[in-house]
Design an enzyme around this catalytic site. Sequence first.
Site, PDB file in Angstrom:
ATOM      1  N   LYS A  42      12.051   9.443  -6.539  1.00  0.00           N
ATOM      2  CA  LYS A  42      10.669   9.675  -6.982  1.00  0.00           C
ATOM      3  C   LYS A  42       9.807  10.189  -5.829  1.00  0.00           C
ATOM      4  O   LYS A  42       9.082  11.164  -5.976  1.00  0.00           O
ATOM      5  CB  LYS A  42      10.032   8.370  -7.523  1.00  0.00           C
ATOM      6  CG  LYS A  42      10.732   7.792  -8.728  1.00  0.00           C
ATOM      7  CD  LYS A  42      10.020   6.564  -9.265  1.00  0.00           C
ATOM      8  CE  LYS A  42       9.948   5.403  -8.294  1.00  0.00           C
ATOM      9  NZ  LYS A  42      11.248   4.846  -7.905  1.00  0.00           N
ATOM     10  N   ARG A 100       4.550   0.580 -13.224  1.00  0.00           N
ATOM     11  CA  ARG A 100       5.873  -0.037 -13.187  1.00  0.00           C
ATOM     12  C   ARG A 100       6.014  -1.112 -14.250  1.00  0.00           C
ATOM     13  O   ARG A 100       7.071  -1.727 -14.347  1.00  0.00           O
ATOM     14  CB  ARG A 100       6.107  -0.663 -11.820  1.00  0.00           C
ATOM     15  CG  ARG A 100       6.981   0.155 -10.871  1.00  0.00           C
ATOM     16  CD  ARG A 100       7.091  -0.629  -9.586  1.00  0.00           C
ATOM     17  NE  ARG A 100       8.175  -0.264  -8.730  1.00  0.00           N
ATOM     18  CZ  ARG A 100       8.079   0.543  -7.682  1.00  0.00           C
ATOM     19  NH1 ARG A 100       6.952   1.146  -7.416  1.00  0.00           N
ATOM     20  NH2 ARG A 100       9.119   0.742  -6.913  1.00  0.00           N
ATOM     21  N   ARG A 147      19.297   5.052   2.894  1.00  0.00           N
ATOM     22  CA  ARG A 147      17.930   5.544   3.116  1.00  0.00           C
ATOM     23  C   ARG A 147      17.418   5.048   4.468  1.00  0.00           C
ATOM     24  O   ARG A 147      17.602   3.892   4.837  1.00  0.00           O
ATOM     25  CB  ARG A 147      17.005   5.052   2.000  1.00  0.00           C
ATOM     26  CG  ARG A 147      15.559   5.392   2.265  1.00  0.00           C
ATOM     27  CD  ARG A 147      14.725   5.442   1.017  1.00  0.00           C
ATOM     28  NE  ARG A 147      14.621   4.161   0.342  1.00  0.00           N
ATOM     29  CZ  ARG A 147      13.939   3.989  -0.780  1.00  0.00           C
ATOM     30  NH1 ARG A 147      13.339   5.013  -1.354  1.00  0.00           N
ATOM     31  NH2 ARG A 147      13.894   2.803  -1.330  1.00  0.00           N
ATOM     32  N   ARG A 178      14.589  -0.109   5.535  1.00  0.00           N
ATOM     33  CA  ARG A 178      13.501  -0.983   5.085  1.00  0.00           C
ATOM     34  C   ARG A 178      14.055  -2.340   4.654  1.00  0.00           C
ATOM     35  O   ARG A 178      15.129  -2.412   4.072  1.00  0.00           O
ATOM     36  CB  ARG A 178      12.810  -0.339   3.864  1.00  0.00           C
ATOM     37  CG  ARG A 178      11.793   0.697   4.224  1.00  0.00           C
ATOM     38  CD  ARG A 178      11.434   1.596   3.057  1.00  0.00           C
ATOM     39  NE  ARG A 178      11.255   0.919   1.775  1.00  0.00           N
ATOM     40  CZ  ARG A 178      10.860   1.547   0.663  1.00  0.00           C
ATOM     41  NH1 ARG A 178      10.605   2.834   0.688  1.00  0.00           N
ATOM     42  NH2 ARG A 178      10.731   0.897  -0.466  1.00  0.00           N
ATOM     43  N   ARG A 200      15.777  -5.535  -7.090  1.00  0.00           N
ATOM     44  CA  ARG A 200      14.841  -4.478  -7.504  1.00  0.00           C
ATOM     45  C   ARG A 200      15.364  -3.754  -8.746  1.00  0.00           C
ATOM     46  O   ARG A 200      14.601  -3.369  -9.617  1.00  0.00           O
ATOM     47  CB  ARG A 200      14.624  -3.491  -6.362  1.00  0.00           C
ATOM     48  CG  ARG A 200      13.816  -4.106  -5.231  1.00  0.00           C
ATOM     49  CD  ARG A 200      13.759  -3.204  -4.041  1.00  0.00           C
ATOM     50  NE  ARG A 200      12.871  -2.072  -4.241  1.00  0.00           N
ATOM     51  CZ  ARG A 200      12.827  -1.023  -3.434  1.00  0.00           C
ATOM     52  NH1 ARG A 200      13.622  -0.953  -2.394  1.00  0.00           N
ATOM     53  NH2 ARG A 200      11.988  -0.049  -3.660  1.00  0.00           N
TER      54      ARG A 200
HETATM   55  P1  ADP Z   1      12.251   6.446  -4.629  1.00  0.00           P
HETATM   56  O1  ADP Z   1      10.917   6.983  -4.190  1.00  0.00           O
HETATM   57  O2  ADP Z   1      12.533   6.711  -6.093  1.00  0.00           O
HETATM   58  O3  ADP Z   1      12.460   5.001  -4.282  1.00  0.00           O
HETATM   59  P2  ADP Z   1      13.353   8.184  -2.540  1.00  0.00           P
HETATM   60  O4  ADP Z   1      12.699   9.507  -2.831  1.00  0.00           O
HETATM   61  O5  ADP Z   1      12.858   7.438  -1.367  1.00  0.00           O
HETATM   62  O6  ADP Z   1      13.378   7.268  -3.867  1.00  0.00           O
HETATM   63  O7  ADP Z   1      14.935   8.477  -2.406  1.00  0.00           O
HETATM   64  C1  ADP Z   1      15.877   7.411  -2.178  1.00  0.00           C
HETATM   65  C2  ADP Z   1      16.953   7.868  -1.211  1.00  0.00           C
HETATM   66  O8  ADP Z   1      17.782   8.864  -1.817  1.00  0.00           O
HETATM   67  C3  ADP Z   1      16.384   8.501   0.054  1.00  0.00           C
HETATM   68  O9  ADP Z   1      17.233   8.174   1.151  1.00  0.00           O
HETATM   69  C4  ADP Z   1      16.419   9.982  -0.235  1.00  0.00           C
HETATM   70  O10 ADP Z   1      16.485  10.747   0.968  1.00  0.00           O
HETATM   71  C5  ADP Z   1      17.685  10.114  -1.090  1.00  0.00           C
HETATM   72  N1  ADP Z   1      17.591  11.145  -2.112  1.00  0.00           N
HETATM   73  C6  ADP Z   1      16.481  11.557  -2.782  1.00  0.00           C
HETATM   74  N2  ADP Z   1      16.777  12.522  -3.702  1.00  0.00           N
HETATM   75  C7  ADP Z   1      18.131  12.714  -3.604  1.00  0.00           C
HETATM   76  C8  ADP Z   1      19.080  13.548  -4.299  1.00  0.00           C
HETATM   77  N3  ADP Z   1      18.706  14.377  -5.287  1.00  0.00           N
HETATM   78  N4  ADP Z   1      20.384  13.427  -3.950  1.00  0.00           N
HETATM   79  C9  ADP Z   1      20.769  12.591  -2.968  1.00  0.00           C
HETATM   80  N5  ADP Z   1      19.950  11.775  -2.281  1.00  0.00           N
HETATM   81  C10 ADP Z   1      18.636  11.815  -2.586  1.00  0.00           C
HETATM   82  P1  AMP Z   2       8.334   1.813  -3.635  1.00  0.00           P
HETATM   83  O1  AMP Z   2       8.079   2.386  -2.290  1.00  0.00           O
HETATM   84  O2  AMP Z   2       7.661   2.595  -4.743  1.00  0.00           O
HETATM   85  O3  AMP Z   2       9.787   1.577  -3.911  1.00  0.00           O
HETATM   86  O4  AMP Z   2       7.589   0.379  -3.665  1.00  0.00           O
HETATM   87  C1  AMP Z   2       7.964  -0.651  -2.765  1.00  0.00           C
HETATM   88  C2  AMP Z   2       7.551  -2.011  -3.353  1.00  0.00           C
HETATM   89  O5  AMP Z   2       6.124  -2.067  -3.535  1.00  0.00           O
HETATM   90  C3  AMP Z   2       8.142  -2.355  -4.724  1.00  0.00           C
HETATM   91  O6  AMP Z   2       9.448  -2.889  -4.646  1.00  0.00           O
HETATM   92  C4  AMP Z   2       7.105  -3.385  -5.231  1.00  0.00           C
HETATM   93  O7  AMP Z   2       7.297  -4.659  -4.631  1.00  0.00           O
HETATM   94  C5  AMP Z   2       5.784  -2.827  -4.702  1.00  0.00           C
HETATM   95  N1  AMP Z   2       5.160  -1.916  -5.683  1.00  0.00           N
HETATM   96  C6  AMP Z   2       4.979  -0.564  -5.562  1.00  0.00           C
HETATM   97  N2  AMP Z   2       4.383  -0.065  -6.658  1.00  0.00           N
HETATM   98  C7  AMP Z   2       4.191  -1.111  -7.507  1.00  0.00           C
HETATM   99  C8  AMP Z   2       3.658  -1.237  -8.820  1.00  0.00           C
HETATM  100  N3  AMP Z   2       3.193  -0.173  -9.515  1.00  0.00           N
HETATM  101  N4  AMP Z   2       3.624  -2.483  -9.374  1.00  0.00           N
HETATM  102  C9  AMP Z   2       4.075  -3.549  -8.712  1.00  0.00           C
HETATM  103  N5  AMP Z   2       4.613  -3.504  -7.491  1.00  0.00           N
HETATM  104  C10 AMP Z   2       4.677  -2.296  -6.879  1.00  0.00           C
END
Ligand code: ADP
Ligand code: AMP
Length: 213
Positions: free
Chosen positions: A13, A88, A127, A160, A171
């Site tokens: 995302k 969420r 990641r 992280r 999660r």
């Molecule tokens: P989210 O915001 O949904 O938690 P991230 O954008 O941080 O996810 O992506 C999660 C991990 O997967 C990161 O390490 C990112 O670099 C990697 N990633 C993102 N998109 C892709 C993809 N299309 N294919 C492979 N790895 C990806």
């Molecule tokens: P993210 O970076 O989007 O994966 O968010 C990291 C963490 O922040 C999540 O695992 C939740 O604990 C908290 N968080 C982020 N967005 C929300 C939301 N819309 N509602 C509740 N918790 C959230």
Amino acid sequence: MKIIILGAPGAGKGTQAKMIAEKYQIPHVSTGDIFKANIKNGTELGMEAKKYMDQGALVPDELTVKILLDRVAKPDCENGYVLDGFPRTIPQAEVLDSTLSEMGDAIDVAINVDVPDENIVKRMGGRRACLSCGATYHIEHIPPRKEGICDVCGQPLVLRDDDKPKTVSNRLKVYHEQTQPLIDFYHAKGVLRTVDGTADMQDVFAAITAILG
Ligand code: ADP
Ligand code: AMP
């Protein structure tokens, strides 16, 4: 254009939302990033949010909704935004929906980035995040130019706390219980579009831009 990016934690995302924000010149609004910035700055909000985040739980709706509504009320959001990680829960989506409809407005599109759980577990373990500027990498798929160092700001990259394996499985459980129902919510509103999030990140982006135009 008001866009929501839906998907499991680690679905990509943030990766896609940043690219959308740049191409369409709209702010990338991530509740997760807002919480993380508050943790880094040691604010009261950050300390409260951390209690939940470290366990892979969701921050309570009341707190999260307030933060989000304050953010989207800022002038830079006037012409739209891309929401990453919000809503969420169904109550969060309902508040957003009613707040927008009071202004005669609505979400234009909710893009579901679809990735099966097996892929998610692999992605999150790989990641690496820069706590300084928020950039994210993947040790195999999207590596930084220099191992362990952020390309953007030169600070060290970390795994992280909430990407550690036990937290990831929690999660995912929370995602299936509380967030996945949003797919039906936005489908019922006629704004849901799904893309295959297992593809290469550029291909996922191409699928998204084909939808957004
Ligand atoms: P989210 O915001 O949904 O938690 P991230 O954008 O941080 O996810 O992506 C999660 C991990 O997967 C990161 O390490 C990112 O670099 C990697 N990633 C993102 N998109 C892709 C993809 N299309 N294919 C492979 N790895 C990806
Ligand atoms: P993210 O970076 O989007 O994966 O968010 C990291 C963490 O922040 C999540 O695992 C939740 O604990 C908290 N968080 C982020 N967005 C929300 C939301 N819309 N509602 C509740 N918790 C959230």
